[in-house]
Design a protein around this motif. Sequence first.
Motif, PDB file in Angstrom:
ATOM      1  N   GLY A   1       0.840  -1.190   0.000  1.00  0.00           N
ATOM      2  CA  GLY A   1       0.000   0.000   0.000  1.00  0.00           C
ATOM      3  C   GLY A   1       0.870   1.233   0.000  1.00  0.00           C
ATOM      4  O   GLY A   1       2.055   1.167  -0.344  1.00  0.00           O
ATOM      5  N   THR A   2       0.292   2.347   0.420  1.00  0.00           N
ATOM      6  CA  THR A   2       1.048   3.609   0.445  1.00  0.00           C
ATOM      7  C   THR A   2       1.260   4.140   1.851  1.00  0.00           C
ATOM      8  O   THR A   2       2.018   5.093   2.035  1.00  0.00           O
ATOM      9  CB  THR A   2       0.307   4.679  -0.373  1.00  0.00           C
ATOM     10  OG1 THR A   2      -0.974   4.933   0.227  1.00  0.00           O
ATOM     11  CG2 THR A   2       0.121   4.236  -1.814  1.00  0.00           C
ATOM     12  N   MET A   3       0.592   3.544   2.865  1.00  0.00           N
ATOM     13  CA  MET A   3       0.615   4.103   4.218  1.00  0.00           C
ATOM     14  C   MET A   3       1.499   3.320   5.195  1.00  0.00           C
ATOM     15  O   MET A   3       1.647   3.729   6.338  1.00  0.00           O
ATOM     16  CB  MET A   3      -0.811   4.177   4.775  1.00  0.00           C
ATOM     17  CG  MET A   3      -1.807   4.917   3.887  1.00  0.00           C
ATOM     18  SD  MET A   3      -1.255   6.561   3.385  1.00  0.00           S
ATOM     19  CE  MET A   3      -1.151   7.391   4.951  1.00  0.00           C
ATOM     20  N   ARG A   4       2.029   2.184   4.791  1.00  0.00           N
ATOM     21  CA  ARG A   4       2.946   1.407   5.633  1.00  0.00           C
ATOM     22  C   ARG A   4       3.858   0.604   4.726  1.00  0.00           C
ATOM     23  O   ARG A   4       3.641   0.510   3.529  1.00  0.00           O
ATOM     24  CB  ARG A   4       2.193   0.491   6.618  1.00  0.00           C
ATOM     25  CG  ARG A   4       1.675  -0.747   5.952  1.00  0.00           C
ATOM     26  CD  ARG A   4       0.993  -1.772   6.844  1.00  0.00           C
ATOM     27  NE  ARG A   4       1.738  -2.221   7.989  1.00  0.00           N
ATOM     28  CZ  ARG A   4       2.701  -3.144   7.966  1.00  0.00           C
ATOM     29  NH1 ARG A   4       3.097  -3.670   6.811  1.00  0.00           N
ATOM     30  NH2 ARG A   4       3.285  -3.526   9.080  1.00  0.00           N
ATOM     31  N   ALA A   5       4.878  -0.027   5.310  1.00  0.00           N
ATOM     32  CA  ALA A   5       5.810  -0.836   4.534  1.00  0.00           C
ATOM     33  C   ALA A   5       5.100  -2.058   3.949  1.00  0.00           C
ATOM     34  O   ALA A   5       4.172  -2.602   4.558  1.00  0.00           O
ATOM     35  CB  ALA A   5       6.973  -1.283   5.429  1.00  0.00           C
ATOM     36  N   PRO A   6       5.514  -2.513   2.769  1.00  0.00           N
ATOM     37  CA  PRO A   6       4.890  -3.698   2.161  1.00  0.00           C
ATOM     38  C   PRO A   6       5.255  -4.968   2.925  1.00  0.00           C
ATOM     39  O   PRO A   6       6.197  -4.993   3.721  1.00  0.00           O
ATOM     40  CB  PRO A   6       5.477  -3.712   0.748  1.00  0.00           C
ATOM     41  CG  PRO A   6       6.779  -3.004   0.868  1.00  0.00           C
ATOM     42  CD  PRO A   6       6.580  -1.948   1.910  1.00  0.00           C
ATOM     43  N   LEU A   7       4.501  -6.014   2.673  1.00  0.00           N
ATOM     44  CA  LEU A   7       4.758  -7.326   3.261  1.00  0.00           C
ATOM     45  C   LEU A   7       4.998  -8.332   2.146  1.00  0.00           C
ATOM     46  O   LEU A   7       4.319  -8.298   1.111  1.00  0.00           O
ATOM     47  CB  LEU A   7       3.569  -7.783   4.117  1.00  0.00           C
ATOM     48  CG  LEU A   7       3.217  -6.933   5.342  1.00  0.00           C
ATOM     49  CD1 LEU A   7       1.946  -7.466   6.001  1.00  0.00           C
ATOM     50  CD2 LEU A   7       4.368  -6.925   6.344  1.00  0.00           C
ATOM     51  N   GLU A   8       5.928  -9.225   2.374  1.00  0.00           N
ATOM     52  CA  GLU A   8       6.229 -10.273   1.398  1.00  0.00           C
ATOM     53  C   GLU A   8       6.159 -11.626   2.096  1.00  0.00           C
ATOM     54  O   GLU A   8       7.015 -11.964   2.926  1.00  0.00           O
ATOM     55  CB  GLU A   8       7.625 -10.062   0.800  1.00  0.00           C
ATOM     56  CG  GLU A   8       8.025 -11.092  -0.245  1.00  0.00           C
ATOM     57  CD  GLU A   8       7.181 -11.016  -1.517  1.00  0.00           C
ATOM     58  OE1 GLU A   8       6.892 -12.070  -2.105  1.00  0.00           O
ATOM     59  OE2 GLU A   8       6.804  -9.892  -1.892  1.00  0.00           O
ATOM     60  N   ALA A   9       5.108 -12.382   1.808  1.00  0.00           N
ATOM     61  CA  ALA A   9       4.899 -13.710   2.401  1.00  0.00           C
ATOM     62  C   ALA A   9       5.043 -13.663   3.926  1.00  0.00           C
ATOM     63  O   ALA A   9       5.652 -14.549   4.542  1.00  0.00           O
ATOM     64  CB  ALA A   9       5.860 -14.730   1.794  1.00  0.00           C
ATOM     65  N   ALA A  10       4.477 -12.618   4.542  1.00  0.00           N
ATOM     66  CA  ALA A  10       4.572 -12.443   5.989  1.00  0.00           C
ATOM     67  C   ALA A  10       3.489 -13.243   6.698  1.00  0.00           C
ATOM     68  O   ALA A  10       2.325 -13.232   6.285  1.00  0.00           O
ATOM     69  CB  ALA A  10       4.448 -10.966   6.340  1.00  0.00           C
ATOM     70  N   ASP A  11       3.865 -13.915   7.771  1.00  0.00           N
ATOM     71  CA  ASP A  11       2.918 -14.699   8.544  1.00  0.00           C
ATOM     72  C   ASP A  11       2.713 -14.039   9.907  1.00  0.00           C
ATOM     73  O   ASP A  11       3.570 -13.282  10.377  1.00  0.00           O
ATOM     74  CB  ASP A  11       3.431 -16.120   8.733  1.00  0.00           C
ATOM     75  CG  ASP A  11       2.308 -17.146   8.746  1.00  0.00           C
ATOM     76  OD1 ASP A  11       1.139 -16.725   8.835  1.00  0.00           O
ATOM     77  OD2 ASP A  11       2.600 -18.354   8.662  1.00  0.00           O
TER      78      ASP A  11
END
Length: 343
Positions: free
Chosen positions: A155-165
């Motif tokens: 998104g634009t309001m927080r850091a992205p997630l990549e395969a985060a559990d």
Amino acid sequence: MATIQLGLDTFGDVTRGADGELLSDAETIRNVVDQAVLADEVGLYFFGVGEHHRPEFAVSSPEIVLAAAAARTRSIRLGTAVTVLSSDDPVRVYERFATLDAISNGRAEIILGRGSFIESFPLFGYDLRDYERLFDEKLDLFSQLMAEQPVTWQGTMRAPLEAADVFPKTANGLTAWVGVGGTPESVVRAARYGYGLMLAIIGGPAHRFRPFVDLYRRSLTTFDRAPLPIGVHSPGHVAETDQQAWDEAYPGFEAMNNTIGRERGWPPYSRMRFQHDVGPEGALYVGSPETVARKIAATVTTLGVERFDLKYSTGTLSHEHMMRSIELYGTEVAPRVRELLAS
């Protein structure tokens, strides 16, 4: 409708003791836990605690208060009213409520909202100009976290997630709602993401909100979703007689309305306004058990909702009066509401 779910909400309002002095935040919080225990003992369905960051309310971390209540209760469901998702992190919110769900043995619920108070935004470093976008993006991320599978999101309001559990995992998932104050966009958003709809009716007659109920159900159909529950959150107080309830509740309503009103440009609150608000065309459920039960039953019938949560704490109303109100709500109001709806 005879199986209506009846619950309670509190914002942890700082109250006055027998000596007329304000209690400490610490004592207020301990009293909230005692109130949850009583709500469980009298058989109520839900106990909700709101999140605020201002001096009139003692609770800024509802999950911790609810965890304390979970350890002392057995059946009542426990949740928020509301969690201000816009100024929090969805990952941390989900993990905290998954933890509460474990402590309570599957009784946790979360009601997500944008917040009608804005103190949390500057407190946590958010720009109010991003008010809408913050909630939209964070609700989208939270919705993906609900699946309890690794999430890839940007998104634009927080850091992205990549395969985060996220951990801990729950036994049966979380029950989640979106709290809505009365905008069509919010109603449609709740349906789009598949959340129950909790209508905060704090002013005016209940029938004004029927279009939002209808819009929500149409939107669920549009988004090809199964029917989801609708609830109402409204303020109130129960005592043995109408007059007693009015006399006990009015000072707290006056104090709270005038405090907030000075910030928002409202006129001073009056007894005349209060008496209108406790009547058929008002949103306050204040009176004897019979009066409150009839008004709740009328609201449930008018809107066709499955849940009603009474916001039983208002302003400086004493802990003792709130405890008696909870007792009457569970032992007299709740069975009378079911009786009225069944008939």
